[in-house]
Design an enzyme around this catalytic site. Structure first.
Site, mmCIF file in Angstrom:
data_model
loop_
_atom_site.group_PDB
_atom_site.id
_atom_site.type_symbol
_atom_site.label_atom_id
_atom_site.label_comp_id
_atom_site.label_asym_id
_atom_site.label_seq_id
_atom_site.Cartn_x
_atom_site.Cartn_y
_atom_site.Cartn_z
ATOM 1 N N SER A 288 41.222 71.298 66.061
ATOM 2 C CA SER A 288 40.317 70.716 65.068
ATOM 3 C C SER A 288 40.950 70.726 63.689
ATOM 4 C CB SER A 288 39.018 71.509 65.009
ATOM 5 O OG SER A 288 38.241 71.069 63.917
ATOM 6 N N TYR B 242 33.943 78.699 64.958
ATOM 7 C CA TYR B 242 34.636 77.520 65.499
ATOM 8 C C TYR B 242 36.080 77.467 64.978
ATOM 9 C CZ TYR B 242 35.111 72.442 66.459
ATOM 10 O OH TYR B 242 35.504 71.208 66.905
HETATM 11 P P1 NDP Z 1 30.588 65.528 72.667
HETATM 12 O O1 NDP Z 1 29.420 66.367 72.306
HETATM 13 O O2 NDP Z 1 30.543 64.064 72.337
HETATM 14 O O3 NDP Z 1 30.941 65.655 74.236
HETATM 15 C C1 NDP Z 1 30.941 66.892 74.817
HETATM 16 C C2 NDP Z 1 31.346 66.784 76.289
HETATM 17 O O4 NDP Z 1 31.549 68.112 76.758
HETATM 18 C C3 NDP Z 1 30.280 66.172 77.176
HETATM 19 O O5 NDP Z 1 30.893 65.519 78.261
HETATM 20 C C4 NDP Z 1 29.511 67.397 77.658
HETATM 21 O O6 NDP Z 1 28.809 67.148 78.870
HETATM 22 C C5 NDP Z 1 30.661 68.367 77.855
HETATM 23 N N1 NDP Z 1 30.278 69.763 77.817
HETATM 24 C C6 NDP Z 1 29.555 70.411 76.874
HETATM 25 N N2 NDP Z 1 29.413 71.699 77.213
HETATM 26 C C7 NDP Z 1 30.074 71.872 78.398
HETATM 27 C C8 NDP Z 1 30.274 72.965 79.265
HETATM 28 N N3 NDP Z 1 29.751 74.163 78.993
HETATM 29 N N4 NDP Z 1 30.985 72.772 80.393
HETATM 30 C C9 NDP Z 1 31.489 71.552 80.695
HETATM 31 N N5 NDP Z 1 31.336 70.471 79.911
HETATM 32 C C10 NDP Z 1 30.619 70.638 78.772
HETATM 33 O O7 NDP Z 1 31.826 66.224 71.937
HETATM 34 P P2 NDP Z 1 33.157 65.618 71.285
HETATM 35 O O8 NDP Z 1 33.718 64.563 72.165
HETATM 36 O O9 NDP Z 1 32.874 65.316 69.857
HETATM 37 O O10 NDP Z 1 34.096 66.901 71.265
HETATM 38 C C11 NDP Z 1 35.120 67.109 72.206
HETATM 39 C C12 NDP Z 1 36.071 68.160 71.654
HETATM 40 O O11 NDP Z 1 36.578 67.751 70.388
HETATM 41 C C13 NDP Z 1 35.446 69.540 71.429
HETATM 42 O O12 NDP Z 1 36.370 70.552 71.756
HETATM 43 C C14 NDP Z 1 35.207 69.546 69.920
HETATM 44 O O13 NDP Z 1 35.158 70.845 69.399
HETATM 45 C C15 NDP Z 1 36.434 68.794 69.446
HETATM 46 N N6 NDP Z 1 36.347 68.228 68.116
HETATM 47 C C16 NDP Z 1 35.453 67.228 67.837
HETATM 48 C C17 NDP Z 1 35.402 66.688 66.566
HETATM 49 C C18 NDP Z 1 34.452 65.609 66.208
HETATM 50 O O14 NDP Z 1 34.427 65.234 65.017
HETATM 51 N N7 NDP Z 1 33.666 65.073 67.148
HETATM 52 C C19 NDP Z 1 36.297 67.159 65.497
HETATM 53 C C20 NDP Z 1 37.207 68.189 65.908
HETATM 54 C C21 NDP Z 1 37.225 68.677 67.178
HETATM 55 P P3 NDP Z 1 27.468 67.995 79.278
HETATM 56 O O15 NDP Z 1 26.676 68.181 78.005
HETATM 57 O O16 NDP Z 1 26.798 67.153 80.289
HETATM 58 O O17 NDP Z 1 27.965 69.284 79.845
#
Ligand code: NDP
Length: 258
Positions: free
Chosen positions: A149, A162
């Site tokens: 991140s 985080y």
């Molecule tokens: P989203 O919230 O859009 O997507 C999250 C995904 O993770 C979904 O598919 C969700 O499915 C799944 N998920 C959540 N919890 C679990 C779990 N316990 N086990 C398995 N799957 C899980 O997130 P982003 O795409 O924004 O984020 C993805 C990554 O990028 C993360 O690591 C985030 O910290 C990082 N990030 C994002 C930024 C941003 O601006 N968006 C910036 C910097 C880093 P379900 O809920 O059905 O389990």
């Protein structure tokens, strides 16, 4: 002499697992990896939404497989990796992408919330990737990718747990590269800036945050999940075999400028 013709960044015949790939950054990466020819295992907690994602990918001609499990449970992660190898063969690419957020001011940050975020964003990622690495090392090839991140590069209020966990991932890729490069396994991270997904909904629905972000980011906009997908695919490809221990920041120039 016959010269092998292979498309640049082609992933035909590769098996990839993308955690957290039913939406957001993970889904965009899964789609791009599959468009380059990989078979991609889709993951999330909810089996129905995993299956829906697989079905819609298949409608587009993408080779998606389903594996629902909770990434926050390291035992479930290890068991899922074993099942993937039994059902579809050895894993070539792990994109350990799923992550959680908890926002609170530092002085009131609950220790239990700190431990929950670190357990998910660091400890569970470490355990999942360690198990994948064992198999990759035995086959002398593999690609491990984490989602870091921008908050591990530049400080910001209310995200202290985080940041601690994501910063550790940025350090981890350097350390793991020292141990895994001799066995042909690369370890890298992507560090997204502000990307418009469900995770950041509270921010992009806030007009004052939007105004700040568009002014602060040289590219003048929110990042989209697709902006990360090409970086992931490049680092997963044969063309990136000499790149390891790196964190690639994808942020529209935010962290390079004042
Ligand atoms: P989203 O919230 O859009 O997507 C999250 C995904 O993770 C979904 O598919 C969700 O499915 C799944 N998920 C959540 N919890 C679990 C779990 N316990 N086990 C398995 N799957 C899980 O997130 P982003 O795409 O924004 O984020 C993805 C990554 O990028 C993360 O690591 C985030 O910290 C990082 N990030 C994002 C930024 C941003 O601006 N968006 C910036 C910097 C880093 P379900 O809920 O059905 O389990």
């Amino acid at each position: 002499m016959k010269i092998e013709q292979r498309p640049l960044f082609g992933l035909k015949g590769r098996l990839a697992l993308v955690t957290g790939s039913t939406r957001g950054i993970g889904l965009a990466a899964a789609q791009t990896l599959a468009r380059q020819g990989a078979t991609v295992v889709i993951n999330g907690r909810d089996p129905l939404s995993v299956q829906r994602t697989v079905d819609s990918g298949k409608n587009e001609g993408l080779d998606f497989k389903a594996m629902a499990f909770d990434v926050g449970d390291p035992v479930a992660g290890v068991q899922a990796l074993d099942r993937i190898e039994q059902e579809w063969g050895p894993l070539d690419i792990l994109f350990a992408n799923a992550g959680i957020q908890h926002r609170a001011a530092l002085l009131g940050f609950d220790l239990a919330d700190f431990q929950r975020v670190v357990a998910f964003n660091l400890t569970a990622q470490w355990a999942l990737a360690q198990h994948a690495a064992r198999s990759m090392v035995s086959r002398k090839k593999g690609r491990i990718l984490f989602t870091g991140s921008i908050t591990a590069v530049l400080g910001r209020e209310n995200v202290s747990a985080y940041t601690a966990a994501k910063g550790a991932l940025h350090a981890l890729v350097r350390q793991w590269s020292a141990e895994l490069a001799p066995a042909g396994v690369t370890v890298n991270a992507i560090a997204p800036g502000y990307i418009q997904t469900e995770l950041t909904e509270a921010l992009w629905t806030d007009p004052s945050f939007n105004a700040w972000l568009e002014k602060r980011t040289p590219a003048g906009r929110w990042g989209q999940a697709q902006d990360l997908a090409a970086a992931v695919t490049f680092l997963a490809s044969d063309e990136a075999s000499f790149i390891t221990g790196q964190t690639l920041v994808v942020d529209g120039g935010l962290s390079s400028t004042m």
